[in-house]
Design an enzyme around this catalytic site. Structure first.
Site, mmCIF file in Angstrom:
data_model
loop_
_atom_site.group_PDB
_atom_site.id
_atom_site.type_symbol
_atom_site.label_atom_id
_atom_site.label_comp_id
_atom_site.label_asym_id
_atom_site.label_seq_id
_atom_site.Cartn_x
_atom_site.Cartn_y
_atom_site.Cartn_z
ATOM 1 N N LYS A 129 -9.777 13.092 8.084
ATOM 2 C CA LYS A 129 -9.213 12.711 9.376
ATOM 3 C C LYS A 129 -9.164 13.921 10.300
ATOM 4 O O LYS A 129 -9.206 15.063 9.852
ATOM 5 C CB LYS A 129 -7.790 12.170 9.183
ATOM 6 N N GLU A 171 -9.358 3.783 2.221
ATOM 7 C CA GLU A 171 -8.899 3.837 0.832
ATOM 8 C C GLU A 171 -7.872 2.765 0.497
ATOM 9 O O GLU A 171 -7.752 2.352 -0.647
ATOM 10 C CB GLU A 171 -8.317 5.232 0.526
ATOM 11 N N ASP A 226 1.682 6.448 5.328
ATOM 12 C CA ASP A 226 0.698 5.513 4.765
ATOM 13 C C ASP A 226 1.189 4.831 3.480
ATOM 14 O O ASP A 226 0.473 4.041 2.881
ATOM 15 C CB ASP A 226 -0.625 6.253 4.513
ATOM 16 N N ASP A 254 -2.460 10.294 3.407
ATOM 17 C CA ASP A 254 -3.856 9.914 3.627
ATOM 18 C C ASP A 254 -4.546 10.980 4.462
ATOM 19 O O ASP A 254 -4.431 11.012 5.680
ATOM 20 C CB ASP A 254 -3.912 8.549 4.334
ATOM 21 N N ARG A 263 -7.643 -0.395 1.119
ATOM 22 C CA ARG A 263 -8.176 -1.656 0.570
ATOM 23 C C ARG A 263 -8.673 -1.465 -0.866
ATOM 24 O O ARG A 263 -8.706 -2.421 -1.633
ATOM 25 C CB ARG A 263 -9.277 -2.195 1.503
ATOM 26 N N ASP A 290 -12.014 7.120 3.883
ATOM 27 C CA ASP A 290 -10.771 6.915 4.628
ATOM 28 C C ASP A 290 -10.350 5.435 4.639
ATOM 29 O O ASP A 290 -9.251 5.107 5.057
ATOM 30 C CB ASP A 290 -10.937 7.441 6.061
ATOM 31 N N LYS A 308 0.863 -1.186 0.000
ATOM 32 C CA LYS A 308 0.000 0.000 0.000
ATOM 33 C C LYS A 308 0.896 1.232 0.000
ATOM 34 O O LYS A 308 1.713 1.414 0.908
ATOM 35 C CB LYS A 308 -0.907 0.017 1.241
HETATM 36 N N1 BES Z 1 -4.095 4.745 6.810
HETATM 37 C C1 BES Z 1 -5.161 4.473 7.668
HETATM 38 C C2 BES Z 1 -4.838 3.479 8.782
HETATM 39 C C3 BES Z 1 -3.811 3.904 9.802
HETATM 40 C C4 BES Z 1 -4.196 4.370 11.034
HETATM 41 C C5 BES Z 1 -2.469 3.759 9.540
HETATM 42 C C6 BES Z 1 -3.249 4.711 11.983
HETATM 43 C C7 BES Z 1 -1.508 4.111 10.476
HETATM 44 C C8 BES Z 1 -1.909 4.578 11.706
HETATM 45 C C9 BES Z 1 -6.333 3.884 6.875
HETATM 46 O O1 BES Z 1 -6.432 4.298 5.557
HETATM 47 C C10 BES Z 1 -7.583 4.314 7.559
HETATM 48 O O2 BES Z 1 -7.796 5.463 7.686
HETATM 49 N N2 BES Z 1 -8.362 3.355 8.018
HETATM 50 C C11 BES Z 1 -9.568 3.628 8.706
HETATM 51 C C12 BES Z 1 -10.594 2.621 8.286
HETATM 52 C C13 BES Z 1 -11.993 2.930 8.744
HETATM 53 C C14 BES Z 1 -12.525 4.135 8.040
HETATM 54 C C15 BES Z 1 -12.841 1.735 8.461
HETATM 55 C C16 BES Z 1 -9.303 3.538 10.203
HETATM 56 O O3 BES Z 1 -8.512 2.691 10.621
HETATM 57 O O4 BES Z 1 -9.852 4.340 10.953
HETATM 58 ZN ZN ZN Z 2 -4.628 4.853 4.651
HETATM 59 ZN ZN ZN Z 3 -7.469 6.123 5.311
#
Ligand code: BES
Ligand code: ZN
Ligand code: ZN
Length: 495
Positions: free
Chosen positions: A275, A347, A286, A268, A349, A345, A263
């Site tokens: 966020k 994204e 990210d 992000d 996947r 967010d 990834k």
């Molecule tokens: N890049 C983030 C995940 C992340 C969080 C990486 C903290 C490193 C540290 C990912 O794209 C994301 O935002 N995931 C969301 C998913 C949710 C919306 C289902 C999350 O984990 O909040």
């Molecule tokens: Zn991300």
């Molecule tokens: Zn994200």
């Protein structure tokens, strides 16, 4: 930094700082032969009540009595208790301690080990010295805040000169790959955008004997990476898909074909599901999965990997211009399945699903592993130090856990409960890209799995916790860590 090797005693080494080790309960340093030096250090250990606990550090000024000006004794903790990890950390401590007193040369004498353990010990030590002299300081302009860089280090051990040299070279290769991944994560996100990262992949890949192909937006359209393109739409930065290939010298019909997928969201913001300020602060990390894949790929020639390995990097920025993809959008994907955007967010996947499906279909791998800073939920589950491992293939799980242990990384298995899949099968499209609140790391893994045949040995490594260091150690300063590199390189090496 130049790393040399030797078999000489600590008393004969000439460096600004000379380091040796002691186990818990030892009254003298382990593996030092010179009686006079042992006596001096033992007296110092006694006077300072030095116990040899893990990370204990004793510093002694030799006043010109020996070849090196200052001596360190570093605690390794209990003998036999994760000794290689202790040695790696101890050598990193030595390197940072030397730099802290403005010394540019370091020599370490390792504790004596049996012949079969020389290579693992020297390799861990070499990694430690490199990790301990890693700095990301190219943006510091004030002289007095610039860290001192070691110019040369020397590792001395018992064992044959050839095995010591070989192990040190392996450690240097590994550390080089880890530190490449660290540098990529540490660069500011507006500099390290998809195009910049693709450029680094071309340069570093070619240097390491890989073939590298960069696909631009037009190529992605032709390939049908519709889901990845939807994520990219909200940014001015052009998305890139980088395909690196390593081919071993000897290939037979039994040669494994491995695909690594990373990834690479170079920033992000969360997209329209923006966020919070705190949540966004570290989101230059990210692309840590793509950085780890690139880092690992650059080690394959020098570690003598026998498998054919493909590295796929999905590079995009998740941003918010007027063209950004929206919650409620229904995306097409490479595999043909439709996906409703429940949250912009989630994204990662949406990038990975196209790459995974593409790799399974066109490359016919014997095994596939993806690395991704995929979910905050994984960080909630395992904390900042451990990678979550998801797979339905027991043999692959075992091999990856073994590789992680050998490399000194924390990887922990998490389940892929089938019962949670229906969370993703609600709504107007085949899938939705988010599940309910709980178990988010699992539903993310399940989502990815829907784009692959069940028969394919595939594992997903969620490195959201360990990709970015928020509490510095001697081995890992704040920022990018290179998480995942060592596990992957060790796994491929063991094939
Ligand atoms: N890049 C983030 C995940 C992340 C969080 C990486 C903290 C490193 C540290 C990912 O794209 C994301 O935002 N995931 C969301 C998913 C949710 C919306 C289902 C999350 O984990 O909040
Ligand atoms: Zn991300
Ligand atoms: Zn994200």
């Amino acid at each position: 930094m130049k790393l040399r090797t030797s078999g000489s005693d600590l008393s004969e080494l000439k460096a600004g700082v000379a380091a040796c080790f002691a186990y818990e309960g030892d009254t003298a340093p382990a593996g030092v032969r010179d009686r006079r030096l042992v006596r001096e250090l033992a007296a110092e250990m006694k006077a300072e009540k030095f116990r040899g606990n893990r990370a204990d550090l004793l510093s002694w000024n030799a006043d010109g009595k020996f070849g090196s000006r200052r001596f360190l004794v570093i605690g390794l903790g209990k003998k036999g208790d994760n000794e290689l990890d202790a040695l790696r950390a101890g050598c990193a401590t030595a390197a940072r301690a030397a730099a802290a007193i403005h010394c540019k040369t370091l020599a370490v004498r390792l504790p004596p080990v049996s012949a079969s353990k020389v290579e693992p010990a020297v390799r861990a030590a070499a990694e430690g010295v490199h990790f301990g002299s890693y700095h990301f300081d190219r943006y510091l302009t004030e002289k007095d805040r610039q860290p001192v860089h070691l110019t040369s280090a020397l590792i001395s051990s018992n064992g044959s000169a050839a095995s010591i040299r070989k192990a040190a070279a392996m450690g240097s290769t590994m550390a080089g790959s880890v530190c490449l991944a660290r540098d990529l994560v540490n660069e500011p996100p507006s500099s390290m955008n998809p195009a910049a990262m693709a450029k680094v992949a071309v340069a570093e890949g070619r240097k390491s004997g890989l073939t590298v192909k960069v696909h631009n937006r037009g190529d992605l359209v032709k390939l049908g990476f519709k889901s990845m393109l939807a994520v990219a739409r909200g940014s001015k930065a052009e998305p890139k898909f980088v395909h690196l290939v390593y081919k071993p010298k000897i290939r037979t019909s039994k040669t494994e074909r491995i695909v690594l997928v990373g990834k690479g969201v170079t920033f992000d913001s969360g997209g329209l599901n923006l966020k919070t300020a705190a949540g966004m602060l570290t989101m230059k990390c990210d692309m840590g999965g793509a950085a780890a894949v690139l880092g690992a790929m650059t080690a394959l020639r020098d570690t003598g990997c026998k498998a054919e390995v493909h590295g796929l990097l999905g590079l995009v920025e998740n941003m918010n211009n007027g063209d950004a993809y929206k919650p409620g959008d229904i995306l097409e994907t490479y595999a043909g399945k439709t996906v409703e955007v429940g949250n912009t967010d989630a994204e990662g996947r949406l990038v990975l699903c196209d790459l995974l499906a593409y790799a399974a279909k066109t490359l016919k791998p014997t095994a596939m592993v993806d690395l991704a800073t995929l979910t905050g939920a994984c960080v909630v589950a395992l904390g900042l130090l451990a990678t979550g491992l998801f797979t339905r293939h027991a043999a692959l799980e075992k091999a990856l856990l073994k590789a992680a242990g050998a490399g000194g990384e924390k990887v922990w298995p998490l389940p892929m409960f089938e019962e949670y899949l229906d969370q993703l099968q609600a709504g107007p499209a085949d899938l939705i890209n988010v599940g309910q609140r709980w178990g988010g790391a699992i539903t993310a893994a399940l989502f990815l799995g829907e784009f692959l045949p069940r028969t394919l040995p595939w594992a997903h490594l969620d490195i959201a916790g360990p990709a970015f260091c928020e509490k510095a150690t001697a081995e890992t300063p704040l920022g990018g860590t290179g998480a995942g590199v060592r596990t992957i390189v060790r796994w491929l090496e063991a094939m």
